[in-house]
Motif scaffolding. Structure first.
Motif, PDB file in Angstrom:
ATOM      1  N   TRP A  16       4.094  -3.397  -3.178  1.00 54.70           N
ATOM      2  CA  TRP A  16       2.978  -2.484  -3.450  1.00 54.70           C
ATOM      3  C   TRP A  16       3.203  -1.751  -4.779  1.00 54.70           C
ATOM      4  N   PRO A  50      -5.064  -1.235   2.676  1.00 49.15           N
ATOM      5  CA  PRO A  50      -3.754  -1.624   2.123  1.00 49.15           C
ATOM      6  C   PRO A  50      -3.022  -0.408   1.553  1.00 49.15           C
ATOM      7  N   ARG A  95      -0.987  -3.175   5.603  1.00 55.63           N
ATOM      8  CA  ARG A  95      -2.439  -3.032   5.752  1.00 55.63           C
ATOM      9  C   ARG A  95      -2.856  -3.146   7.215  1.00 55.63           C
TER      10      ARG A  95
END
Length: 549
Positions: free
Chosen positions: A163, A400, A405
């Protein structure tokens, strides 16, 4: 582990010092005796938000001190380090509340804000009760609880890293797009300005050099006439010619002057030499002052062009070269921008793909772990007389983020065929307390760093169910310190440490007292809980049976 709690002038307590031990600590007493005051005082020193009026009537201020033991690696160490507070084996929290409502807190004798106090206390104590709305009943924390149960640490770190990489790639692309858009808006200006500067091609120091040349040529026209007149007077038609005539005449007369003209002739020779040097210098100056009027015009035109260009762009003349380099760089970025955007877009797509893969692996692991959690809960609910209830971990697509998510929520259906829903919406008071206890037992992994407080979590149950609650609390206390406020003798009988809370009135002043009970006193207290005010031998025998059972 909470070791001691010292309370002074808080609500109905004038002075109280309690020492808690590991395992299950039980607090009992009649309704209204002041058990909630203990929790209010503990919550106060931990920075929790609670009652506004806490100071005992007649006192200037109230004070609570809590002492915790911190084993190596305790999560509180990170919170303390972030606040700049030294980490020691013993952690002392102290908080004072004045009658005016001013609150001051210290952590190991260091002043601490309420925010820091709450950050540290969150790693020390966890409260559960029927009205619990910030712990297990808060759906926002269910995903983290599922991950802790499953041990998803490595998968979570991979998702967080992916991420972060995705975010960094997106920021680089956005910055490049913004920069390109800004440059595109001035493309026409850039190309025109660079062309102008390239044509002018100014050099560092050129403006000062041109200015000096211009001033010299402007001044030469005014002084050249006088210099030329001086050159003529000094030359053969002037002083030099006259002096050479004098020298010739004196040379002709020297033979008849009996040596009297030797000195004047020598001086005249020296004067002729100096005069020759002066004349040469004047001639050289005259040559230097000679210029083509067109050169002055060209110099001025170049100088004015450089100064005009500097004014146009708001820079010094000597900075035009550097300014031009900057414009060329921006123009080069514009020309290369489309290619850069393509590369950055590809990098973002790759980062999104990596994040999706990591998030999918975590989602699959969560789905598998939810089945194990549901099965573990089913095994815990049966002894708590909730065998007809169905606990389910619902996993749905979510926004997300750095933790994946998935949206995770714990749901329950209390009767077969009934719709499932959130714990605090579906379960009754007694059912809710048992659900929370079962869930806490199942999720107990890693709870050994926390002191767990259960506030009358056994309310509304009795008999075999209360016994099951007591056994579960004792099981939980094997790996964590547990404090439970209870009215159930079955729960109290499981305690490793027993405290009785009593209210008394002396001289018209009501106070609450807390007493640590010895073995015989403990039997009497549990017997009172069984039979009421009148404690019979049968009640004592039943109390002994509960303790030994």
């Amino acid at each position: 582990m909470l070791r001691t709690l010292d309370i002074r002038d808080m609500l109905l307590i004038d002075r109280l010092e309690l020492g808690f031990g590991p395992g299950l600590n039980v607090l009992t007493g009649e309704t209204g005796a002041g058990k909630s005051i203990l929790l209010d005082s503990l919550g106060f020193v931990l920075g929790w938000r609670g009652r506004a009026e806490l100071v005992r009537a007649g006192a200037a201020q109230g004070e609570v001190t809590a002492v915790f033991e911190l084993p190596a690696g305790h999560p509180a160490a990170a919170a303390l380090a972030e606040a700049g507070i030294p980490v020691e084996e013993e952690l002392i929290l102290r908080r004072v509340n004045t009658v005016e409502g001013r609150k001051t807190a210290w952590i190991n004798d260091r002043r601490a804000s309420g925010e820091v106090l709450r950050a540290v206390s969150a790693t020390l104590v966890e409260l559960h009760g029927q009205q619990d709305d910030g712990g297990l009943l808060n759906a926002r924390g269910h995903r983290a609880l599922l991950d802790a149960f499953a041990g998803h640490g490595a998968l979570l770190e991979a998702v967080r890293a992916a991420w972060g990489a995705r975010g960094a790639a997106a920021r680089r692309l956005a910055a490049a797009q913004a920069a390109l858009a800004a440059v595109k808006g001035e493309e026409e200006f850039l190309r025109h300005a660079v062309a102008e500067l390239d044509k002018l091609a100014p050099e560092p120091g050129e403006e000062a050099k041109l200015d000096a040349e211009r001033r010299l040529m402007q001044g030469a026209e005014k002084i050249r006439t006088d210099v030329a007149r001086a050159a003529q007077i000094l030359g053969p038609e002037g002083a030099e010619g006259a002096m050479r005539d004098a020298d010739r005449w004196l040379q002709g007369a020297a033979d008849r002057a009996e040596g009297r003209l030797e000195a004047p002739l020598a001086a005249l020779e020296r004067a002729l030499i100096e005069l020759g040097e002066a004349a040469q210098g004047v001639e050289a100056a005259l040559d230097a002052l000679s210029f083509d009027p067109r050169a002055l015009e060209a110099c001025e035109e170049r100088l004015f062009a450089i100064r005009a260009m500097a004014r146009k762009h708001g820079v010094l003349p000597d900075e035009l070269g550097t300014f031009a380099e900057g414009l060329r760089a921006r123009l080069a970025a514009l020309d290369a921008g489309e290619g850069d955007l393509a590369a950055l877009s590809a990098a973002l797509a790759e980062a999104e793909r990596a994040y999706a893969e990591a998030a999918d692996r975590l989602s699959a692991a969560r789905t598998e772990a939810s089945g194990r959690l549901d099965a573990a809960m089913a095994a815990e609910l049966a002894p708590l007389k909730l065998e007809r209830a169905v606990f389910a971990t619902a996993i749905a697509p979510g926004e997300p983020g750095p933790e994946g998510r998935d949206a995770v929520a714990f749901t329950v259906a209390t009767n077969p065929g009934a719709p499932a829903g959130p714990l605090n919406k579906i379960a009754s008071g007694g059912e809710l307390s048992r659900f929370l206890l079962a869930l806490k037992v199942v999720l107990a992994r890693g709870a050994d760093t926390l002191t767990l407080i259960f506030d009358e979590i056994d309310r509304g149950v009795g008999g075999a169910t209360a016994d099951a609650v007591g056994r579960r609390l004792a099981q939980l206390a094997e790996s964590a310190q547990v404090l439970v406020v209870t009215h159930s003798p079955q729960v109290a009988a499981r305690g490793a440490h027993h405290f009785r809370v009593q209210k008394s009135v002396e001289a018209g002043v009501t106070t609450s007292r807390v007493t640590a009970l010895g073995p015989e006193e403990r039997i009497d207290e549990i017997a009172r809980m069984i039979s009421g005010a009148e404690v019979s031998d049968a009640a004592r025998a039943a109390a002994v049976a509960l303790i030994e059972g």
